[in-house]
Design an enzyme around this catalytic site. Structure first.
Site, PDB file in Angstrom:
ATOM      1  N   ARG A   1      -2.961 -11.962   2.989  1.00  0.00           N
ATOM      2  CA  ARG A   1      -4.287 -11.597   2.518  1.00  0.00           C
ATOM      3  C   ARG A   1      -4.453 -12.001   1.054  1.00  0.00           C
ATOM      4  NH1 ARG A   1      -7.927  -8.273   3.751  1.00  0.00           N
ATOM      5  NH2 ARG A   1      -9.042 -10.168   3.283  1.00  0.00           N
TER       6      ARG A   1
ATOM      7  N   HIS B   1     -10.585  -2.849  -1.741  1.00  0.00           N
ATOM      8  CA  HIS B   1     -11.559  -2.331  -0.779  1.00  0.00           C
ATOM      9  C   HIS B   1     -12.550  -1.410  -1.495  1.00  0.00           C
ATOM     10  CE1 HIS B   1      -9.283  -3.639   2.840  1.00  0.00           C
ATOM     11  NE2 HIS B   1      -8.239  -3.474   2.045  1.00  0.00           N
TER      12      HIS B   1
ATOM     13  N   HIS C   1      -7.207  -8.396  -3.135  1.00  0.00           N
ATOM     14  CA  HIS C   1      -8.517  -7.780  -2.903  1.00  0.00           C
ATOM     15  C   HIS C   1      -8.468  -6.292  -3.164  1.00  0.00           C
ATOM     16  CE1 HIS C   1      -6.331  -7.279   0.881  1.00  0.00           C
ATOM     17  NE2 HIS C   1      -7.043  -6.180   1.059  1.00  0.00           N
TER      18      HIS C   1
ATOM     19  N   TYR D   1       0.848  -1.199   0.000  1.00  0.00           N
ATOM     20  CA  TYR D   1       0.000   0.000   0.000  1.00  0.00           C
ATOM     21  C   TYR D   1       0.884   1.250   0.000  1.00  0.00           C
ATOM     22  CZ  TYR D   1      -4.345  -2.453   1.122  1.00  0.00           C
ATOM     23  OH  TYR D   1      -5.461  -3.251   1.083  1.00  0.00           O
TER      24      TYR D   1
ATOM     25  N   TYR E   1      -0.520  -9.760   0.213  1.00  0.00           N
ATOM     26  CA  TYR E   1       0.482  -9.218   1.136  1.00  0.00           C
ATOM     27  C   TYR E   1       0.400  -9.918   2.495  1.00  0.00           C
ATOM     28  CZ  TYR E   1      -3.492  -6.270   2.646  1.00  0.00           C
ATOM     29  OH  TYR E   1      -4.710  -5.819   3.074  1.00  0.00           O
TER      30      TYR E   1
HETATM   31 FE   FE2 Z   1      -6.362  -4.536   2.226  1.00  0.00          FE
END
Ligand code: FE2
Length: 255
Positions: free
Chosen positions: A170, A175, A173, A121, A160
């Site tokens: 995870r 959000h 995906h 991110y 990640y």
């Molecule tokens: Fe996330």
């Protein structure tokens, strides 16, 4: 825009006070519980006291308005903001926002945020040792059109690690946040990709009790949306409530 059914909360307010209808949290099955032990961070986040019901008065549901003059077409394209192109698989994410009767919901503000292709991110608290991409910030937004449709151009996010448990990763995906007519009407969910091998070990994905509801968080590859020599297409419809309702998070928390 709501995820529940109208309920007793209509009665909140002083005698004689005008209070607009509000909605109660739907029953178990579709949405993750507030406390879910396998997702360790929920322990310090979920409310342990009874929730305070805030009535939606005229002020809360009429302003501030989410004007389409503030949003440009480029906000929905995460691949053309910087000098160069981001690294990764270019994808188109398309879908419709529908109410419980299958009717389109126009004028809904959809915001997305995601990791880059390496699973990082562009955020100060993400210190995962994967490269940042100077041509990708991972945030986008658009308003649904008169038919409830939206469309983003972005990069397929990477998986990640997140230290929830040994070797926790995870699934890929994106959000999603949806606003109704005002800031008090917000729903948050995550979109996953078909066939992800990480589903089985992900407590966030598995915090949704109903397996069929979990399936509704997974987009569908769509060859008709795919553009030759350019981008893969994925379809993700969002249903606000009813038997086919999408899964929404309780408090906006996310990983
Ligand atoms: Fe996330």
């Amino acid at each position: 825009m709501v995820a529940g059914e109208a309920g007793e909360a209509d009665k909140v307010g002083e005698p004689g006070e005008f209070v607009l209808p509000r909605y109660m949290r739907p029953g178990p099955g579709n949405h993750p519980p507030l406390d879910f032990a396998p997702y360790k961070a929920t322990k310090g986040r979920y409310p342990t006291k009874p929730l305070v019901l805030l009535p939606h008065r005229l002020t809360e549901v009429t302003g501030p308005l989410l004007g389409d003059g503030l949003i440009s077409m480029q906000d929905a394209d995460l691949t053309t903001r910087y000098a160069g192109e981001p690294v990764g698989q270019r994808i188109i994410v398309f879908g419709r926002v529908l109410d419980s009767g299958g009717r389109p919901v126009p004028g809904t503000l959809i915001e997305i945020w995601q990791a880059n292709a390496a699973g990082r991110y562009a955020h100060r608290v993400d210190d995962h040792p994967a490269p940042l991409d100077p041509n990708f910030d991972g945030a986008g937004r658009c308003l649904t059109d008169s038919l409830g449709r939206y469309r983003f151009v972005t990069i397929k996010p990477g998986a990640y690690p997140w230290q929830n448990h040994l070797n926790a990763w995870r699934p890929q995906h994106i959000h999603f946040s949806l606003f109704g007519r005002a800031f008090t009407q917000r729903l948050i969910t995550q979109m996953y990709f078909p066939g992800d091998p990480l589903f089985a070990q992900d407590p966030i994905f598995n915090s949704v009790p109903d397996p069929k509801a979990r399936e509704r968080m997974i987009c569908a590859f769509d060859l008709a949306l795919t553009e030759p020599e350019w981008a893969l297409g994925y379809r993700f419809d969002i249903v606000l409530r009813g038997p086919a309702a999408s899964v929404f998070e309780a408090d906006g928390g996310h990983q």
